[in-house]
Write an enzyme that holds these catalytic residues in place. Sequence first.
Site, PDB file in Angstrom:
ATOM      1  N   CYS A 190       1.840   1.964   7.165  1.00  0.00           N
ATOM      2  CA  CYS A 190       0.934   2.197   6.034  1.00  0.00           C
ATOM      3  C   CYS A 190      -0.282   3.020   6.465  1.00  0.00           C
ATOM      4  CB  CYS A 190       0.531   0.866   5.403  1.00  0.00           C
ATOM      5  SG  CYS A 190       1.937   0.043   4.624  1.00  0.00           S
ATOM      6  N   GLU A 210       0.816  -1.225   0.000  1.00  0.00           N
ATOM      7  CA  GLU A 210       0.000   0.000   0.000  1.00  0.00           C
ATOM      8  C   GLU A 210       0.845   1.268   0.000  1.00  0.00           C
ATOM      9  OE1 GLU A 210       0.341  -2.424   2.284  1.00  0.00           O
ATOM     10  OE2 GLU A 210      -1.059  -2.085   3.939  1.00  0.00           O
TER      11      GLU A 210
END
Lengths: 166, 166
Positions: free
Chosen positions: B93, B62
């Site tokens: 993240c 991500e």
Amino acid sequence: MSGDAQNKSDEVWMREALALARAAGERDEPPIGALIVHAERGVIGRSGNCRIEQSDATAHAETLAIREACAAMGDWRLEDCTLYVTLEPCPMCAGAILLARVPRVVYGAANVKFGACETKLRLLDPAIGWNHTVELAGGVLAGECAAVLSDYFSRKRLNKNHEGTM
Amino acid sequence: MSGDAQNKSDEVWMREALALARAAGERDEPPIGALIVHAERGVIGRSGNCRIEQSDATAHAETLAIREACAAMGDWRLEDCTLYVTLEPCPMCAGAILLARVPRVVYGAANVKFGACETKLRLLDPAIGWNHTVELAGGVLAGECAAVLSDYFSRKRLNKNHEGTM
């Protein structure tokens, strides 16, 4: 290393991080600087903030320094390393520190809005039960590190006000 | 979009993220995949995990997808975007999601050890008082997303045991 020698050494490295912070300010980025020092190899990663220049939300000084250090080591684990950063890391950077298994983090100024080590959150608290423990030392040259940031933001506000009156 | 149409659309995109996860597994990385979908431009960032290949602790699916999307937009703010990821984001993240101002995050499987959205920590909780609020939807195709990961780790363990007996 004795406590005194450690403090002295931390201040020397923090001055290097401050130079990176000032260089970032000259590129019109928030002046934050970071470096990764390996116990034997010395500096293996260094960066200022590059979020605006790179148009990249993740381009914080310490995350960029971690990426550079990983590349230098050819390893995602940064064993025997200390991260020096002029401002207390945000949640993303604290998370990157855990992922890269950085053993020791030394920061300068407290980060009132986004500090994820001690001020706003305690993401590195061993009680959370991560698979890695980080030794933390905050407040090294805190006054100088904070002054570089507050000077930058005062100047930005001043320029904005002048723009507004023209 | 109606709730049903939204669910349908989320599943379609999550299947794309699953394909990226499987491709990462084939490169011998933990099989996690992510993509960023802009409301008008469609997919503007996509990645699987690359931590081992790139020797970079920060190379999570991500975070890489966010960096690609920032580059595509020429902006560190990812307005009008949804992040799809097969596993609940970790602290790094989740922090990157806040920094990039991603408005909506859809994830598949819960991340028992490192999940920073709901499972281990609630880093995106508006009560913390960040300057950005993230709409969160977890558990989309959770079974398939978890199975891809558990198959990978079973295979790794099996290979390790075989190596051990040879």
